[in-house]
Design an enzyme around this catalytic site. Structure first.
Site, PDB file in Angstrom:
ATOM      1  N   PRO A  25       0.840  -1.210   0.000  1.00  0.00           N
ATOM      2  CA  PRO A  25       0.000   0.000   0.000  1.00  0.00           C
ATOM      3  C   PRO A  25       0.872   1.257   0.000  1.00  0.00           C
ATOM      4  O   PRO A  25       1.832   1.346   0.764  1.00  0.00           O
ATOM      5  CB  PRO A  25      -0.805  -0.119   1.297  1.00  0.00           C
ATOM      6  CG  PRO A  25      -0.185  -1.222   2.086  1.00  0.00           C
ATOM      7  CD  PRO A  25       0.635  -2.044   1.166  1.00  0.00           C
ATOM      8  N   THR A  27       0.399   5.506  -0.077  1.00  0.00           N
ATOM      9  CA  THR A  27      -0.343   6.769  -0.081  1.00  0.00           C
ATOM     10  C   THR A  27       0.232   7.688  -1.150  1.00  0.00           C
ATOM     11  O   THR A  27       1.448   7.794  -1.289  1.00  0.00           O
ATOM     12  CB  THR A  27      -0.225   7.409   1.320  1.00  0.00           C
ATOM     13  OG1 THR A  27      -0.976   6.595   2.213  1.00  0.00           O
ATOM     14  CG2 THR A  27      -0.748   8.829   1.349  1.00  0.00           C
ATOM     15  N   GLN A 103      -6.740  -0.975   1.058  1.00  0.00           N
ATOM     16  CA  GLN A 103      -6.298  -0.787   2.443  1.00  0.00           C
ATOM     17  C   GLN A 103      -7.013   0.417   3.044  1.00  0.00           C
ATOM     18  O   GLN A 103      -7.164   1.452   2.378  1.00  0.00           O
ATOM     19  CB  GLN A 103      -4.787  -0.540   2.511  1.00  0.00           C
ATOM     20  CG  GLN A 103      -4.298  -0.561   3.961  1.00  0.00           C
ATOM     21  CD  GLN A 103      -2.919   0.046   4.179  1.00  0.00           C
ATOM     22  OE1 GLN A 103      -2.662   1.169   3.775  1.00  0.00           O
ATOM     23  NE2 GLN A 103      -2.043  -0.693   4.832  1.00  0.00           N
ATOM     24  N   HIS A 176      -5.597  -1.500   8.286  1.00  0.00           N
ATOM     25  CA  HIS A 176      -4.233  -1.006   8.542  1.00  0.00           C
ATOM     26  C   HIS A 176      -4.054  -0.837  10.057  1.00  0.00           C
ATOM     27  O   HIS A 176      -4.531   0.136  10.638  1.00  0.00           O
ATOM     28  CB  HIS A 176      -4.087   0.330   7.811  1.00  0.00           C
ATOM     29  CG  HIS A 176      -2.715   0.909   7.766  1.00  0.00           C
ATOM     30  ND1 HIS A 176      -1.636   0.398   8.448  1.00  0.00           N
ATOM     31  CD2 HIS A 176      -2.237   1.984   7.070  1.00  0.00           C
ATOM     32  CE1 HIS A 176      -0.563   1.139   8.189  1.00  0.00           C
ATOM     33  NE2 HIS A 176      -0.908   2.101   7.361  1.00  0.00           N
ATOM     34  N   GLY A 177      -3.359  -1.776  10.639  1.00  0.00           N
ATOM     35  CA  GLY A 177      -3.124  -1.704  12.088  1.00  0.00           C
ATOM     36  C   GLY A 177      -1.678  -1.349  12.396  1.00  0.00           C
ATOM     37  O   GLY A 177      -1.209  -1.601  13.508  1.00  0.00           O
ATOM     38  N   ALA A 178      -0.975  -0.779  11.397  1.00  0.00           N
ATOM     39  CA  ALA A 178       0.470  -0.544  11.537  1.00  0.00           C
ATOM     40  C   ALA A 178       0.804   0.943  11.611  1.00  0.00           C
ATOM     41  O   ALA A 178      -0.075   1.806  11.577  1.00  0.00           O
ATOM     42  CB  ALA A 178       1.190  -1.180  10.340  1.00  0.00           C
ATOM     43  N   HIS A 179       2.097   1.214  11.731  1.00  0.00           N
ATOM     44  CA  HIS A 179       2.721   2.519  11.464  1.00  0.00           C
ATOM     45  C   HIS A 179       2.299   3.672  12.365  1.00  0.00           C
ATOM     46  O   HIS A 179       2.469   4.832  12.000  1.00  0.00           O
ATOM     47  CB  HIS A 179       2.500   2.915   9.991  1.00  0.00           C
ATOM     48  CG  HIS A 179       3.080   1.927   9.026  1.00  0.00           C
ATOM     49  ND1 HIS A 179       2.799   1.917   7.685  1.00  0.00           N
ATOM     50  CD2 HIS A 179       3.936   0.887   9.229  1.00  0.00           C
ATOM     51  CE1 HIS A 179       3.459   0.919   7.086  1.00  0.00           C
ATOM     52  NE2 HIS A 179       4.144   0.281   8.011  1.00  0.00           N
ATOM     53  N   TYR A 181      -0.779   4.618  13.381  1.00  0.00           N
ATOM     54  CA  TYR A 181      -2.106   5.209  13.169  1.00  0.00           C
ATOM     55  C   TYR A 181      -3.097   4.632  14.184  1.00  0.00           C
ATOM     56  O   TYR A 181      -2.712   3.904  15.084  1.00  0.00           O
ATOM     57  CB  TYR A 181      -2.530   4.999  11.709  1.00  0.00           C
ATOM     58  CG  TYR A 181      -1.564   5.660  10.750  1.00  0.00           C
ATOM     59  CD1 TYR A 181      -1.453   7.052  10.692  1.00  0.00           C
ATOM     60  CD2 TYR A 181      -0.720   4.905   9.934  1.00  0.00           C
ATOM     61  CE1 TYR A 181      -0.550   7.677   9.834  1.00  0.00           C
ATOM     62  CE2 TYR A 181       0.197   5.523   9.073  1.00  0.00           C
ATOM     63  CZ  TYR A 181       0.271   6.908   9.035  1.00  0.00           C
ATOM     64  OH  TYR A 181       1.174   7.522   8.198  1.00  0.00           O
TER      65      TYR A 181
HETATM   66  C1  FMN Z   1       5.301   6.594  -1.047  1.00  0.00           C
HETATM   67  C2  FMN Z   1       4.958   5.637   0.055  1.00  0.00           C
HETATM   68  C3  FMN Z   1       3.679   5.630   0.576  1.00  0.00           C
HETATM   69  C4  FMN Z   1       3.334   4.690   1.575  1.00  0.00           C
HETATM   70  N1  FMN Z   1       2.029   4.637   2.016  1.00  0.00           N
HETATM   71  C5  FMN Z   1       1.655   3.611   2.803  1.00  0.00           C
HETATM   72  C6  FMN Z   1       0.282   3.383   3.067  1.00  0.00           C
HETATM   73  O1  FMN Z   1      -0.602   4.094   2.589  1.00  0.00           O
HETATM   74  N2  FMN Z   1      -0.046   2.337   3.862  1.00  0.00           N
HETATM   75  C7  FMN Z   1       0.904   1.504   4.392  1.00  0.00           C
HETATM   76  O2  FMN Z   1       0.558   0.547   5.093  1.00  0.00           O
HETATM   77  N3  FMN Z   1       2.210   1.688   4.149  1.00  0.00           N
HETATM   78  C8  FMN Z   1       2.604   2.697   3.345  1.00  0.00           C
HETATM   79  N4  FMN Z   1       3.921   2.837   3.026  1.00  0.00           N
HETATM   80  C9  FMN Z   1       4.899   1.883   3.574  1.00  0.00           C
HETATM   81  C10 FMN Z   1       5.145   0.764   2.585  1.00  0.00           C
HETATM   82  O3  FMN Z   1       3.957   0.028   2.316  1.00  0.00           O
HETATM   83  C11 FMN Z   1       6.247  -0.202   3.084  1.00  0.00           C
HETATM   84  O4  FMN Z   1       5.817  -0.840   4.257  1.00  0.00           O
HETATM   85  C12 FMN Z   1       7.571   0.509   3.344  1.00  0.00           C
HETATM   86  O5  FMN Z   1       7.853   1.485   2.368  1.00  0.00           O
HETATM   87  C13 FMN Z   1       8.747  -0.491   3.341  1.00  0.00           C
HETATM   88  O6  FMN Z   1       8.815  -1.184   2.111  1.00  0.00           O
HETATM   89  P1  FMN Z   1       9.944  -0.867   0.991  1.00  0.00           P
HETATM   90  O7  FMN Z   1      11.275  -1.026   1.673  1.00  0.00           O
HETATM   91  O8  FMN Z   1       9.694  -1.876  -0.080  1.00  0.00           O
HETATM   92  O9  FMN Z   1       9.748   0.542   0.529  1.00  0.00           O
HETATM   93  C14 FMN Z   1       4.302   3.783   2.069  1.00  0.00           C
HETATM   94  C15 FMN Z   1       5.606   3.838   1.549  1.00  0.00           C
HETATM   95  C16 FMN Z   1       5.934   4.722   0.547  1.00  0.00           C
HETATM   96  C17 FMN Z   1       7.329   4.711  -0.005  1.00  0.00           C
END
Ligand code: FMN
Length: 356
Positions: A25, A27, A103, A176-179, A181
């Site tokens: 996912p 954003t 998501q 989405h239960g992560a990050h 939020y």
């Molecule tokens: C531009 C961007 C937007 C993101 N938006 C979301 C999001 O909306 N929801 C989410 O769960 N994670 C989001 N993430 C996190 C990613 O899903 C992922 O967990 C994180 O970037 C690590 O993966 P990678 O090393 O392949 O980039 C976002 C990451 C990026 C780079």
């Protein structure tokens, strides 16, 4: 590990994924007042399906018109117009042979009142992250501690958004239960200091997630996917371990395992990072306590890292690599030399520049 596991099919619920690679996912902040993403942002998802991804996640869609939004330009899936905008995108992704998952989230204490129609920030407890909001350069707004009414209202937002996704034809829905939020705010003692039934013990901190999952599952038919994303880090104060110990984390996973979900998606800073002072990474710690299908994400950028990540998971998700390289799946298959992208490179996702 089986040879070429990465390009072997995997069945999850009634869906057989053609390989083990998915679009995480992401954003994009491209929506205008109608809360519908820009055409090129939607087209990007279809192109990733055409270029070989087996499962495509949408950007995180905010769940209500009150307090869910944390960034400008986020999408919603609550009105007929929004449903009509997503329907052709979903069916195009499906025609390319990929599974489409929406998501959804509520930003909780990460919300930015100025972009919320009701100008409000709510969270389990009136505690802000330590760092300033990078979008405003100001401290985060102290949230209102959620009342019973707020909890019920927010759950309704998740349910309504899930209904919108079902109506738009999505194969699956992710909570989405992560990050850092809202749901994560409840799960972690770093942001949840309630003394009622939603705070304190791990079971109590899990209660809100449980209620969301139970309510959402009622409107997500059995034959569609319901997945849950979890992480031990948040986008604000990213150095903080949101769960204090391995035991606490595994306790939460055991509780999740009992829920009517089809998969757990674990988001990490780096898939191979050892967690909680153990010699195990997040996928290994998760797999040890659940048989649910497992997705792993974080610094998976080439064939070697994808293969290694799959040793402890069923599906690998990529954000930055697949965002910046439309041919990523083919390049992986060809074993091409690929590089790890820096976080700053991904900022192009938030500009008006159409991505290939
Ligand atoms: C531009 C961007 C937007 C993101 N938006 C979301 C999001 O909306 N929801 C989410 O769960 N994670 C989001 N993430 C996190 C990613 O899903 C992922 O967990 C994180 O970037 C690590 O993966 P990678 O090393 O392949 O980039 C976002 C990451 C990026 C780079």
């Amino acid at each position: 590990m089986q040879p070429d596991k990465l390009f072997s099919p995997f069945t999850i619920n009634q869906f057989t994924l053609k390989n083990r690679i998915g679009v995480a996912p992401m954003t994009r902040m491209s929506s205008k007042a109608d809360s519908v993403p820009r055409a090129d942002v939607l087209e990007f998802l279809i192109r990733r399906a055409r270029k070989g991804a087996a499962i495509v996640y949408t950007e995180a869609i905010v769940t209500d018109y009150e307090s869910a939004q944390g960034y400008p330009g986020q999408a919603r899936l609550l009105t007929q117009r929004q449903i009509d905008a997503w329907r052709p995108v979903v069916s195009a992704i499906q025609k390319e042979g990929a599974v489409a998952v929406m998501q959804m989230f509520h930003c909780g204490r990460m919300a930015w009142p100025e972009v919320n129609p009701a100008g409000r920030v709510i969270a389990p407890s009136p505690i802000t992250p330590e760092q300033d909001n990078p979008l405003t350069g100001q401290p985060y707004t102290v949230p209102d501690e959620m009342s019973r009414f707020d909890i019920d209202h927010v759950i309704e937002g998740f349910v309504e958004t899930a209904r919108g996704a079902v109506e738009a034809g999505f194969d699956g829905i992710e909570i989405h239960g992560a990050h850092g939020y809202l749901i994560c705010n409840f799960l972690s003692s770093y942001s949840n200091q309630r003394t009622d039934g939603y705070g304190g013990s791990v079971e109590n901190r899990f209660r809100f997630a449980h209620e969301v999952i139970q309510a959402v599952r009622k409107v997500v038919p059995e034959d569609r996917l319901l997945t849950f994303r979890i992480s031990n880090w948040g986008v604000a104060d990213p150095h903080v371990s949101l769960f204090e110990t391995k035991d606490e984390y595994q306790h939460l996973i055991r509780l999740l395992d009992r829920e009517p979900i089809d998969a757990i998606s674990v988001s990490t800073h780096g898939y191979s990072d050892k967690a909680f002072g153990t010699r195990q990474n997040m996928a290994q710690l998760t797999r040890a306590v659940t048989k649910l299908p497992l997705m792993i994400c974080g610094k998976i950028y080439d064939r070697a890292s994808a293969d290694e990540a799959l040793e402890d998971a069923d599906i690998v998700l990529s954000a930055k690599s697949i965002l910046l390289n439309p041919d990523w799946v083919e390049d992986i298959k060809a074993g091409k030399e690929l590089r790890l992208h820096a976080s700053a490179e991904a900022n192009v996702a938030y500009t008006d520049e159409p991505l290939l």
